[in-house]
Design a protein around this motif. Structure first.
Motif, mmCIF file in Angstrom:
data_model
loop_
_atom_site.group_PDB
_atom_site.id
_atom_site.type_symbol
_atom_site.label_atom_id
_atom_site.label_comp_id
_atom_site.label_asym_id
_atom_site.label_seq_id
_atom_site.Cartn_x
_atom_site.Cartn_y
_atom_site.Cartn_z
ATOM 1 N N TYR A 1 0.829 -1.201 0.000
ATOM 2 C CA TYR A 1 0.000 0.000 0.000
ATOM 3 C C TYR A 1 0.866 1.256 0.000
ATOM 4 N N VAL A 2 0.376 2.284 -0.643
ATOM 5 C CA VAL A 2 1.115 3.545 -0.717
ATOM 6 C C VAL A 2 1.119 4.234 0.647
ATOM 7 N N ILE A 3 -0.028 4.263 1.311
ATOM 8 C CA ILE A 3 -0.130 4.868 2.638
ATOM 9 C C ILE A 3 -0.015 3.750 3.673
ATOM 10 N N HIS A 4 1.111 3.724 4.363
ATOM 11 C CA HIS A 4 1.367 2.632 5.295
ATOM 12 C C HIS A 4 2.310 3.083 6.396
ATOM 13 N N GLU A 5 2.369 2.280 7.438
ATOM 14 C CA GLU A 5 3.324 2.494 8.520
ATOM 15 C C GLU A 5 4.074 1.193 8.737
ATOM 16 N N ASN A 6 5.327 1.168 8.375
ATOM 17 C CA ASN A 6 6.151 -0.043 8.457
ATOM 18 C C ASN A 6 5.503 -1.212 7.718
ATOM 19 N N GLY A 7 4.887 -0.908 6.575
ATOM 20 C CA GLY A 7 4.290 -1.958 5.753
ATOM 21 C C GLY A 7 2.831 -2.235 6.033
ATOM 22 N N SER A 8 2.315 -1.787 7.164
ATOM 23 C CA SER A 8 0.912 -2.014 7.510
ATOM 24 C C SER A 8 0.058 -0.863 6.982
ATOM 25 N N PRO A 9 -1.003 -1.171 6.244
ATOM 26 C CA PRO A 9 -1.822 -0.095 5.674
ATOM 27 C C PRO A 9 -2.507 0.746 6.737
ATOM 28 N N ILE A 10 -2.681 2.020 6.442
ATOM 29 C CA ILE A 10 -3.402 2.953 7.317
ATOM 30 C C ILE A 10 -4.708 3.294 6.606
ATOM 31 N N PHE A 11 -5.792 2.656 6.993
ATOM 32 C CA PHE A 11 -7.045 2.836 6.281
ATOM 33 C C PHE A 11 -7.855 4.040 6.758
ATOM 34 N N ASP A 12 -7.523 4.582 7.902
ATOM 35 C CA ASP A 12 -8.248 5.762 8.364
ATOM 36 C C ASP A 12 -7.338 6.651 9.202
ATOM 37 N N PRO A 13 -6.683 7.639 8.569
ATOM 38 C CA PRO A 13 -5.787 8.537 9.304
ATOM 39 C C PRO A 13 -6.530 9.685 9.974
ATOM 40 N N LYS A 14 -7.755 9.436 10.381
ATOM 41 C CA LYS A 14 -8.606 10.493 10.928
ATOM 42 C C LYS A 14 -7.975 11.190 12.128
ATOM 43 N N LYS A 15 -7.483 10.397 13.098
ATOM 44 C CA LYS A 15 -6.940 10.992 14.312
ATOM 45 C C LYS A 15 -5.653 11.766 14.042
ATOM 46 N N SER A 16 -4.761 11.193 13.268
ATOM 47 C CA SER A 16 -3.497 11.880 12.989
ATOM 48 C C SER A 16 -3.741 13.125 12.136
ATOM 49 N N PHE A 17 -4.717 13.058 11.230
ATOM 50 C CA PHE A 17 -5.052 14.218 10.406
ATOM 51 C C PHE A 17 -5.615 15.337 11.283
ATOM 52 N N ALA A 18 -6.510 14.986 12.210
ATOM 53 C CA ALA A 18 -7.095 15.977 13.113
ATOM 54 C C ALA A 18 -6.021 16.616 13.992
ATOM 55 N N ALA A 19 -5.062 15.799 14.456
ATOM 56 C CA ALA A 19 -3.978 16.325 15.282
ATOM 57 C C ALA A 19 -3.123 17.320 14.501
ATOM 58 N N ALA A 20 -2.864 17.009 13.237
ATOM 59 C CA ALA A 20 -2.075 17.914 12.399
ATOM 60 C C ALA A 20 -2.835 19.218 12.164
ATOM 61 N N CYS A 21 -4.154 19.132 11.975
ATOM 62 C CA CYS A 21 -4.966 20.340 11.796
ATOM 63 C C CYS A 21 -4.908 21.216 13.038
ATOM 64 N N ASP A 22 -4.971 20.601 14.219
ATOM 65 C CA ASP A 22 -4.891 21.355 15.471
ATOM 66 C C ASP A 22 -3.547 22.054 15.584
ATOM 67 N N LEU A 23 -2.490 21.324 15.251
ATOM 68 C CA LEU A 23 -1.151 21.897 15.327
ATOM 69 C C LEU A 23 -0.983 23.052 14.337
ATOM 70 N N ALA A 24 -1.658 22.934 13.182
ATOM 71 C CA ALA A 24 -1.558 23.977 12.152
ATOM 72 C C ALA A 24 -2.527 25.126 12.394
ATOM 73 N N GLY A 25 -3.378 24.989 13.428
ATOM 74 C CA GLY A 25 -4.344 26.045 13.723
ATOM 75 C C GLY A 25 -5.489 26.114 12.735
ATOM 76 N N LEU A 26 -5.868 24.962 12.176
ATOM 77 C CA LEU A 26 -6.943 24.910 11.186
ATOM 78 C C LEU A 26 -8.200 24.327 11.814
#
Length: 303
Positions: free
Chosen positions: A222-247
């Motif tokens: 898979y293109v989106i993965h963590e150490n070979g394991s697919p990430i099917f829902d990056p919802k939490k990490s995406f939300a955390a990045a938005c908070d950090l970016a002030g969005l």
């Protein structure tokens, strides 16, 4: 909520055997059984399989013990009040219930279909990212301790292609031709649905990121993965990045809105941009047409 002692053995024996049994009446089958069957037979075959599984939790809880005959306008409205969620969420969940009933009917297990009464479709959101906001989001994603291995690439693909979250997270390297510079959003063997999944040319700025990602993980599936394991829902990490970016009020789907908006602002040909995004030209014009530099130009200058 009243329970039912209805036996469903006759209706759903075909799930575990090939024996033919005639379709049953709506009052002879539990809704929870319909949901379970649809999940087991369809969730792994459609792109929205993960969304189906999430919807099952509240659906099973509310409809437990009821037969399909209990699905009426009143009970659908009662479900919406019980959920106390946005109309869009309730609409998606009741859509899973409708798909389960239609699936059982199509497979010859139910004698007839049912009308599922859905809340009105919500107005499309106008939220999109400015170039500055997109840059801040990428910087924040690269600072995430764990998600920085996959989240920046997820965001870049979303911004450059406008693909849906489920398409990006399910994207496999065998769908990408890094030599010809093409992505086929329709996986091999996957049944085509109403969600258009086109073959597109990879934007030049994205192609370099994809080539470097492939070099970093040549054995990944898979293109989106963590150490070979697919990430099917990056919802939490995406939300955390938005908070950090002030969005605020930004979800992964906003990346699709952003790509469509930027394309229209740049004066793209609507037929070409709609094909690239996998939406009808009518939808593109209706939702994003006002961003185009030629929007109503002739009409505004008639006098």
């Amino acid at each position: 909520m009243a329970s039912s002692s209805v036996s469903t053995d006759r209706a759903f024996a075909p799930v575990s055997s090939k024996e033919f049994l005639p379709p049953v009446d709506l009052g002879d089958v539990l809704i929870t059984d319909l949901l379970e069957i649809c999940n087991s037979e369809r969730a792994d075959k459609v792109m929205a399989g993960e969304r189906i599984r999430f919807a099952l939790v509240p659906l099973v809880k509310f409809w437990a013990g009821r037969t399909a005959a209990a699905v009426t306008r009143q009970s659908c409205e009662a479900y919406g009040k019980w959920r106390s969620r946005a109309d869009g969420t309730v609409r998606r969940e009741l859509g899973v219930l409708r798909a389960s009933i239609n699936h059982a009917h199509a497979e010859g297990r139910l004698s007839r279909k049912l009308v599922i009464h859905l809340p009105a479709r919500p107005e499309p959101k106008e939220r999109w990212l400015s170039k500055n906001e997109a840059a801040r989001l990428l910087i924040a994603a690269r600072q995430a301790p764990r998600a920085r291995s996959y989240l920046p690439l997820f965001i870049l693909i979303g911004l450059h292609t406008g693909a849906r979250k489920s398409s990006i997270t399910a994207l496999r390297w065998d769908q990408i031709d890094l030599v010809a510079g093409l992505i086929d959003w329709q996986p091999q063997g996957r049944k085509r649905t109403k969600k258009r999944r086109p073959r597109i040319r990879i934007p030049r700025k994205l192609l370099g990121h994809l080539r470097r990602a492939r070099l970093r993980a040549p054995s990944a599936t898979y293109v989106i993965h963590e150490n070979g394991s697919p990430i099917f829902d990056p919802k939490k990490s995406f939300a955390a990045a938005c908070d950090l970016a002030g969005l605020s009020d930004v979800s992964p789907h906003v990346l699709r809105h952003t790509r469509a908006t930027w394309g229209m602002q740049a004066g793209a040909k609507t037929w070409e941009l709609s094909g690239f995004l996998g939406m009808t030209e009518q939808t593109l014009v209706e939702i994003y047409g006002h961003h185009h530099p030629d929007f109503q130009r002739e009409a505004a200058e008639l006098y």
